[in-house]
Structure formats: C-alpha cells, structure tokens
Motif scaffolding. Structure first.
Motif, PDB file in Angstrom:
ATOM      1  N   ASP A   1       0.867  -1.177   0.000  1.00  0.00           N
ATOM      2  CA  ASP A   1       0.000   0.000   0.000  1.00  0.00           C
ATOM      3  C   ASP A   1       0.905   1.228   0.000  1.00  0.00           C
ATOM      4  O   ASP A   1       1.323   1.710   1.061  1.00  0.00           O
ATOM      5  CB  ASP A   1      -0.903   0.003   1.229  1.00  0.00           C
ATOM      6  N   PRO A   2       1.246   1.745  -1.180  1.00  0.00           N
ATOM      7  CA  PRO A   2       2.194   2.860  -1.259  1.00  0.00           C
ATOM      8  C   PRO A   2       1.587   4.204  -0.883  1.00  0.00           C
ATOM      9  O   PRO A   2       2.255   5.229  -0.963  1.00  0.00           O
ATOM     10  CB  PRO A   2       2.632   2.832  -2.722  1.00  0.00           C
ATOM     11  N   THR A   3       0.312   4.196  -0.475  1.00  0.00           N
ATOM     12  CA  THR A   3      -0.339   5.433  -0.029  1.00  0.00           C
ATOM     13  C   THR A   3      -0.251   5.613   1.482  1.00  0.00           C
ATOM     14  O   THR A   3      -0.684   6.642   2.015  1.00  0.00           O
ATOM     15  CB  THR A   3      -1.829   5.442  -0.431  1.00  0.00           C
ATOM     16  N   ASP A   4       0.274   4.616   2.178  1.00  0.00           N
ATOM     17  CA  ASP A   4       0.312   4.604   3.647  1.00  0.00           C
ATOM     18  C   ASP A   4       1.681   5.068   4.146  1.00  0.00           C
ATOM     19  O   ASP A   4       2.690   4.386   3.939  1.00  0.00           O
ATOM     20  CB  ASP A   4       0.012   3.194   4.148  1.00  0.00           C
ATOM     21  N   ALA A   5       1.724   6.206   4.823  1.00  0.00           N
ATOM     22  CA  ALA A   5       2.986   6.764   5.318  1.00  0.00           C
ATOM     23  C   ALA A   5       3.332   6.303   6.727  1.00  0.00           C
ATOM     24  O   ALA A   5       4.412   6.616   7.228  1.00  0.00           O
ATOM     25  CB  ALA A   5       2.918   8.289   5.291  1.00  0.00           C
ATOM     26  N   GLY A   6       2.430   5.550   7.356  1.00  0.00           N
ATOM     27  CA  GLY A   6       2.650   5.202   8.761  1.00  0.00           C
ATOM     28  C   GLY A   6       3.033   3.769   9.027  1.00  0.00           C
ATOM     29  O   GLY A   6       3.141   3.350  10.192  1.00  0.00           O
ATOM     30  N   GLY A   7       3.270   2.996   7.979  1.00  0.00           N
ATOM     31  CA  GLY A   7       3.594   1.582   8.135  1.00  0.00           C
ATOM     32  C   GLY A   7       2.915   0.792   7.036  1.00  0.00           C
ATOM     33  O   GLY A   7       2.576   1.341   5.981  1.00  0.00           O
TER      34      GLY A   7
ATOM     35  N   GLN B   1      10.054   6.536 -12.329  1.00  0.00           N
ATOM     36  CA  GLN B   1       9.064   6.214 -13.358  1.00  0.00           C
ATOM     37  C   GLN B   1       8.047   5.205 -12.830  1.00  0.00           C
ATOM     38  O   GLN B   1       6.838   5.341 -13.065  1.00  0.00           O
ATOM     39  CB  GLN B   1       9.756   5.661 -14.605  1.00  0.00           C
ATOM     40  N   ALA B   2       8.532   4.197 -12.108  1.00  0.00           N
ATOM     41  CA  ALA B   2       7.634   3.193 -11.536  1.00  0.00           C
ATOM     42  C   ALA B   2       6.690   3.832 -10.523  1.00  0.00           C
ATOM     43  O   ALA B   2       5.504   3.490 -10.454  1.00  0.00           O
ATOM     44  CB  ALA B   2       8.444   2.077 -10.884  1.00  0.00           C
ATOM     45  N   LYS B   3       7.209   4.768  -9.750  1.00  0.00           N
ATOM     46  CA  LYS B   3       6.378   5.476  -8.773  1.00  0.00           C
ATOM     47  C   LYS B   3       5.313   6.303  -9.473  1.00  0.00           C
ATOM     48  O   LYS B   3       4.134   6.305  -9.058  1.00  0.00           O
ATOM     49  CB  LYS B   3       7.262   6.365  -7.892  1.00  0.00           C
ATOM     50  N   ALA B   4       5.699   7.014 -10.527  1.00  0.00           N
ATOM     51  CA  ALA B   4       4.738   7.827 -11.281  1.00  0.00           C
ATOM     52  C   ALA B   4       3.663   6.953 -11.913  1.00  0.00           C
ATOM     53  O   ALA B   4       2.475   7.304 -11.910  1.00  0.00           O
ATOM     54  CB  ALA B   4       5.469   8.632 -12.351  1.00  0.00           C
ATOM     55  N   ASP B   5       4.059   5.793 -12.436  1.00  0.00           N
ATOM     56  CA  ASP B   5       3.103   4.873 -13.043  1.00  0.00           C
ATOM     57  C   ASP B   5       2.118   4.355 -11.998  1.00  0.00           C
ATOM     58  O   ASP B   5       0.914   4.236 -12.267  1.00  0.00           O
ATOM     59  CB  ASP B   5       3.834   3.697 -13.694  1.00  0.00           C
ATOM     60  N   ALA B   6       2.640   4.038 -10.807  1.00  0.00           N
ATOM     61  CA  ALA B   6       1.783   3.533  -9.731  1.00  0.00           C
ATOM     62  C   ALA B   6       0.783   4.607  -9.298  1.00  0.00           C
ATOM     63  O   ALA B   6      -0.404   4.319  -9.079  1.00  0.00           O
ATOM     64  CB  ALA B   6       2.633   3.085  -8.548  1.00  0.00           C
ATOM     65  N   GLN B   7       1.256   5.832  -9.187  1.00  0.00           N
ATOM     66  CA  GLN B   7       0.378   6.924  -8.773  1.00  0.00           C
ATOM     67  C   GLN B   7      -0.715   7.172  -9.808  1.00  0.00           C
ATOM     68  O   GLN B   7      -1.886   7.395  -9.467  1.00  0.00           O
ATOM     69  CB  GLN B   7       1.206   8.183  -8.548  1.00  0.00           C
ATOM     70  N   SER B   8      -0.338   7.092 -11.076  1.00  0.00           N
ATOM     71  CA  SER B   8      -1.315   7.283 -12.151  1.00  0.00           C
ATOM     72  C   SER B   8      -2.346   6.159 -12.148  1.00  0.00           C
ATOM     73  O   SER B   8      -3.547   6.396 -12.323  1.00  0.00           O
ATOM     74  CB  SER B   8      -0.587   7.327 -13.496  1.00  0.00           C
ATOM     75  N   ALA B   9      -1.883   4.936 -11.940  1.00  0.00           N
ATOM     76  CA  ALA B   9      -2.784   3.781 -11.944  1.00  0.00           C
ATOM     77  C   ALA B   9      -3.772   3.833 -10.787  1.00  0.00           C
ATOM     78  O   ALA B   9      -4.944   3.481 -10.939  1.00  0.00           O
ATOM     79  CB  ALA B   9      -1.972   2.486 -11.887  1.00  0.00           C
ATOM     80  N   LEU B  10      -3.298   4.299  -9.621  1.00  0.00           N
ATOM     81  CA  LEU B  10      -4.153   4.357  -8.438  1.00  0.00           C
ATOM     82  C   LEU B  10      -5.048   5.590  -8.410  1.00  0.00           C
ATOM     83  O   LEU B  10      -6.137   5.563  -7.836  1.00  0.00           O
ATOM     84  CB  LEU B  10      -3.301   4.345  -7.161  1.00  0.00           C
ATOM     85  N   GLY B  11      -4.543   6.666  -8.975  1.00  0.00           N
ATOM     86  CA  GLY B  11      -5.257   7.929  -8.856  1.00  0.00           C
ATOM     87  C   GLY B  11      -5.181   8.483  -7.450  1.00  0.00           C
ATOM     88  O   GLY B  11      -6.039   9.259  -7.024  1.00  0.00           O
ATOM     89  N   GLN B  12      -4.148   8.074  -6.720  1.00  0.00           N
ATOM     90  CA  GLN B  12      -3.918   8.526  -5.347  1.00  0.00           C
ATOM     91  C   GLN B  12      -2.446   8.889  -5.186  1.00  0.00           C
ATOM     92  O   GLN B  12      -1.586   8.434  -5.952  1.00  0.00           O
ATOM     93  CB  GLN B  12      -4.272   7.423  -4.342  1.00  0.00           C
ATOM     94  N   THR B  13      -2.137   9.670  -4.160  1.00  0.00           N
ATOM     95  CA  THR B  13      -0.758  10.067  -3.913  1.00  0.00           C
ATOM     96  C   THR B  13       0.049   8.893  -3.375  1.00  0.00           C
ATOM     97  O   THR B  13      -0.335   8.259  -2.382  1.00  0.00           O
ATOM     98  CB  THR B  13      -0.691  11.224  -2.905  1.00  0.00           C
ATOM     99  N   VAL B  14       1.145   8.601  -4.028  1.00  0.00           N
ATOM    100  CA  VAL B  14       2.061   7.555  -3.583  1.00  0.00           C
ATOM    101  C   VAL B  14       3.135   8.212  -2.721  1.00  0.00           C
ATOM    102  O   VAL B  14       3.826   9.131  -3.164  1.00  0.00           O
ATOM    103  CB  VAL B  14       2.691   6.822  -4.783  1.00  0.00           C
ATOM    104  N   VAL B  15       3.267   7.745  -1.482  1.00  0.00           N
ATOM    105  CA  VAL B  15       4.184   8.387  -0.534  1.00  0.00           C
ATOM    106  C   VAL B  15       5.506   7.639  -0.377  1.00  0.00           C
ATOM    107  O   VAL B  15       6.381   8.084   0.364  1.00  0.00           O
ATOM    108  CB  VAL B  15       3.521   8.533   0.852  1.00  0.00           C
ATOM    109  N   THR B  16       5.673   6.523  -1.072  1.00  0.00           N
ATOM    110  CA  THR B  16       6.903   5.732  -0.979  1.00  0.00           C
ATOM    111  C   THR B  16       8.098   6.571  -1.420  1.00  0.00           C
ATOM    112  O   THR B  16       8.156   7.011  -2.576  1.00  0.00           O
ATOM    113  CB  THR B  16       6.799   4.489  -1.878  1.00  0.00           C
ATOM    114  N   PRO B  17       9.084   6.811  -0.553  1.00  0.00           N
ATOM    115  CA  PRO B  17      10.246   7.607  -0.950  1.00  0.00           C
ATOM    116  C   PRO B  17      11.264   6.779  -1.730  1.00  0.00           C
ATOM    117  O   PRO B  17      11.316   5.548  -1.606  1.00  0.00           O
ATOM    118  CB  PRO B  17      10.834   8.052   0.392  1.00  0.00           C
ATOM    119  N   ILE B  18      12.046   7.467  -2.528  1.00  0.00           N
ATOM    120  CA  ILE B  18      13.174   6.850  -3.234  1.00  0.00           C
ATOM    121  C   ILE B  18      14.432   7.411  -2.583  1.00  0.00           C
ATOM    122  O   ILE B  18      14.689   8.613  -2.641  1.00  0.00           O
ATOM    123  CB  ILE B  18      13.120   7.169  -4.737  1.00  0.00           C
TER     124      ILE B  18
END
Length: 223
Positions: free
Chosen positions: A112-118, A144-161
């Motif tokens: 769940d890349p939208t979860d910043a707390g664990g 690029q993978a992060k951007a693709d995931a965010q686009s696919a979900l339509g939600q903010t992906v918080v996973t840092p690189i």
C-alpha cells in the motif's frame, strides 16, 4: 633441449588447459557479475521475501535492515525505533530474465504505497515503504515506476526513493521464515514457522488491502 624448445613444447599443453577451464566456467551457473540487486522496504520483510522469491529470474532475497544510522542493528533495535532503519529486503536477480523496472512495478503492486505510517497491521517507521537506489539510472527507473503507480491508483504515492546505504542482513531465524519447519509459539498457538507465517499474513490483512487497492494487478495477493 634448449629453453626455447622446451617452452615451445609446453605451449600447446597450456593452451589446452586454458580452453578446458574456459569450457568448465561456461558450464557453471551465472556468476555474481551477471546479477543485480534491488533493495526495497515493504512492511514485514518475511512477506516481501516470500513474494519475490517466487518471481522467475529472481535468484534470492535476503531480509535485513537499511536506511538508518545504527551499525549492525538487531531486530529489537529496529522495531523499538530510533535507529532510522527500515525492515527491507535485498533482491538478487538476473536482468537477462527479469528487468529492474518489472520488479519495481511488482513491488508497488504488492504494498500500500499510499500509507505513510507503516504497512497493514504493522505500524511505525520501520514498517514504511521505500526504494533504495545506488545511481541515477536506478533512481530514474524508480521514479518512473512510482509515477506509473500513482497514475494507476489515482492517489498520492508516498513511498520515498532513497540513496542506498549499508544493508545489514537480519538474524538467521528471519531468513526464509515463510517456509521454516521449526515449531514456534504464537498467539494462534504452537505452529510450524511456515504455518505461523500464513496465519500472520492473513490476520494482518496484507492481501485483502492489496487486492482492494490493485485488484487483478496485484501479483502476489493470495500467495
């Protein structure tokens, strides 16, 4: 016999030995020089390890700790907080069989890349998601993978690189926990490790949440 004549006699033998050695080396499994590593944090490292070791082209996965400041941390050190480390998995793969960008896409769709707390039932900094990179090329693929995931979900992906730092393998009992035969005591009662792992994974809600987010795009949910 002169030294020159002696050397002329042994040259064919040396050449034969070299040819034989080259043939033997070609027959051996791929060397480390032909492999790459990808280090990711996706919550419980038992789960990430078990998921990625099923992927064709992945040679192996090691559970460990990275991203923090404490040298040689223990599991207790990391989970109590303060070390800055993530529970992470270092994946070794053959890029001729599976690409880094494929593995990155699979990683995003296994968490769940939208979860910043664990992740799922596991809360706290050590259970957050992250991708660790060692150079600009790896960073570009991860972004690029992060951007693709965010686009696919339509939600903010918080996973840092994050920049790759020292990776410390976890204690032996954590490695391949998902297929261990040792009997352990859990809140579900005494179970073999592999069964305790399955019970934990289900109770934690990992697959249920991943299916909710990713649907049929989730590569491991239900494994």
């Amino acid at each position: 016999m002169t030294r020159t004549a002696y050397l002329d006699c042994i040259k064919p033998s040396v050449l034969f030995v070299l040819i034989l050695l080259a043939a033997l080396l070609r027959a051996l499994p791929g060397s480390a020089a032909g492999t790459e590593t990808l280090t990711v944090a996706g919550g419980c490292f038992w789960c990430v390890e078990s998921d990625f070791e099923t992927v064709p082209g992945v040679i192996g996965a090691v559970s460990g700790y990275t991203g923090g400041t404490t040298a040689n941390p223990s599991y207790k050190d990391v989970t109590k907080g303060g070390t800055g480390h993530y529970e992470a998995v270092q994946i070794t793969f053959d890029p001729s069989k599976v690409s880094r960008d494929t593995l990155l896409d699979m990683f995003f769709r296994s968490v769940d890349p939208t979860d910043a707390g664990g992740q799922f039932c596991d809360r706290g900094d050590s259970y957050r998601t992250a991708i660790f990179v060692s150079n600009m090329g790896e960073k570009a693929l991860a972004e690029q993978a992060k951007a693709d995931a965010q686009s696919a979900l339509g939600q903010t992906v918080v996973t840092p690189i994050l920049q790759e730092t020292a990776f410390y393998p976890a204690e032996t009992y954590h490695q391949d926990y998902y297929k261990g035969e040792k009997v352990v005591f859990t809140r579900f009662g005494p179970k073999r490790q592999k069964n305790a792992y399955k019970a934990y994974r289900k109770a934690c809600g990992r697959d249920a949440r991943v299916k909710q987010l990713w649907g049929t795009d989730a590569p491991f949910a239900g494994s």
